[in-house]
Write an enzyme that holds these catalytic residues in place. Structure first.
Site, short mmCIF file in Angstrom:
data_model
loop_
_atom_site.label_atom_id
_atom_site.label_comp_id
_atom_site.label_asym_id
_atom_site.label_seq_id
_atom_site.Cartn_x
_atom_site.Cartn_y
_atom_site.Cartn_z
N HIS A 78 1.22 3.85 2.02
CA HIS A 78 1.73 4.53 3.22
C HIS A 78 3.25 4.67 3.08
O HIS A 78 3.93 3.73 2.68
CB HIS A 78 1.38 3.74 4.48
CG HIS A 78 0.05 4.11 5.05
ND1 HIS A 78 -0.66 3.31 5.91
CD2 HIS A 78 -0.71 5.23 4.88
CE1 HIS A 78 -1.79 3.91 6.26
NE2 HIS A 78 -1.85 5.07 5.64
N HIS B 287 -7.09 -2.27 5.91
CA HIS B 287 -6.22 -1.30 6.60
C HIS B 287 -6.99 -0.01 6.86
O HIS B 287 -6.51 1.09 6.59
CB HIS B 287 -4.98 -1.06 5.74
CG HIS B 287 -3.85 -0.37 6.46
ND1 HIS B 287 -3.75 -0.32 7.83
CD2 HIS B 287 -2.76 0.29 5.98
CE1 HIS B 287 -2.65 0.34 8.15
NE2 HIS B 287 -2.05 0.74 7.05
N HIS C 56 0.86 -1.19 0.00
CA HIS C 56 0.00 0.00 0.00
C HIS C 56 0.89 1.24 0.00
O HIS C 56 2.11 1.13 0.12
CB HIS C 56 -0.98 0.00 1.18
CG HIS C 56 -0.35 0.07 2.53
ND1 HIS C 56 0.59 -0.84 2.98
CD2 HIS C 56 -0.50 0.96 3.56
CE1 HIS C 56 0.97 -0.54 4.20
NE2 HIS C 56 0.34 0.56 4.58
N ASP D 128 5.84 4.60 4.84
CA ASP D 128 6.85 3.71 5.44
C ASP D 128 7.13 2.47 4.57
O ASP D 128 8.14 1.80 4.75
CB ASP D 128 6.47 3.30 6.87
CG ASP D 128 5.09 2.70 7.02
OD1 ASP D 128 4.15 3.22 6.39
OD2 ASP D 128 4.95 1.69 7.75
ZN LIG Z 1 3.16 0.48 7.77
ZN LIG Z 2 0.01 1.38 6.60
#
Ligand SMILES: [Zn+2]
Ligand SMILES: [Zn+2]
Length: 296
Positions: free
Chosen positions: A82, A164, A80, A84
């Protein structure tokens, strides 16, 4: 049978044998900076091929640390968007060019992966102009999952949607290799789809969130974070249904609670094998599961 090898050397899995698939955790952390737990990234090696699941902070450093060849990784799967899970892409891509990589890097991900890669390449165009002449460098070839050609002789990689929270484009991965299966949950709370794909998996790499009661009760924001990740209670339910041979807890968001405590809570209600991932931990999956460099 699961065997543990408590060894301090960094890389020596037995992934040469073509019937073995190896998992090396390059980074096991979260968005919070931690020198011992770099950003989430898992290197999968099989039959002389390599792929990556997510490219978090410091992935290029870890690849260098294990003495891996940058040019070997041709396919990257992003769970995904995000930050990080994608912040290491630019470093990995540009650094592999420094190592004279010529083949493009294929990245498969959610719908916005294409524009992400296009913008990334634009952002670094000045550096690229300075270093390389006549297009003589490897580019990012980014495709939505729906555009991917699934055919491969060796391995089957299936993306599946997880849960999520507010992220509508979030995925986990199931990897099938010579009648063995590995599941990577991605960032998710309790998800029927993760359960469906993880039934009797050999190895389930699952995320987890936990906090001490005091911290949980006093922090409103944290309750919101909990709703998009997997609590110990949810995890026990998932593992009891799926019964993986080995569960590796990864991307652990722990607030005022130790890994040991989390494991002892899980063991109250689930008797299967569960361990935490460590950066540079290496797992060979074949007829048996051998774990190297597990740390303390
Ligand atoms: Zn993460
Ligand atoms: Zn995430």
């Amino acid at each position: 049978m699961i065997k543990y090898f408590l060894i301090a050397l960094l890389f020596f899995s037995n992934a040469h044998a073509s019937d073995i698939i190896n998992i090396t955790f390059l980074g096991t952390g979260t968005p919070r900076p931690d020198i011992n737990k770099l950003g989430p990234s898992v290197l999968i090696k099989y039959a002389n091929e390599e792929l990556l699941l997510d490219v978090g902070r410091g992935s290029a450093l870890r690849i260098n640390q294990i003495g891996n060849d940058f040019s070997k990784i041709s396919n990257i799967f992003i769970s995904h968007m995000h930050y990080d899970h994608i912040i290491g892409i630019a470093d990995l891509w540009l650094t592999s060019n420094l190592w004279q990589r010529k083949k493009d890097i294929n990245i498969f991900g959610p719908n916005s992966i294409k524009s992400f890669c296009d913008n990334l390449m634009k952002s670094y165009s000045e550096d690229i102009k300075y270093r390389y002449k006549e297009n003589n460098y490897s580019k990012l070839n980014c495709l939505k999952f729906s555009e991917r050609n699934h055919k491969s002789n060796n391995i089957e990689i299936i993306e599946f949607t997880n849960n999520h929270g507010h992220i509508d484009n979030s995925y986990g991965f199931k990897i099938n290799y010579k009648n063995k299966s590995i599941v990577y949950s991605g960032d998710t709370t309790y998800s029927e789809n993760v359960i469906k794909n993880s039934m009797n998996a050999d190895i389930l790499i699952h995320e987890v969130i936990a906090a001490s009661p005091k911290i949980y009760e006093s922090n409103h924001k944290l309750k919101k974070v909990f709703s998009t990740h997997t609590s110990i209670e949810q995890l026990v339910k998932i593992l009891s249904l799926c019964k993986p041979k080995l569960t590796i807890l990864n991307h652990a968001l722990l607030f005022g609670i130790s890994e040991e405590r989390v494991l002892s809570e899980i063991r109250k209600n689930y008797s299967g094998d569960v361990i935490f991932s460590r950066d540079l931990m290496s797992v060979d999956l074949g007829e048996e599961i051998n774990i190297f460099n597990i740390g303390k």
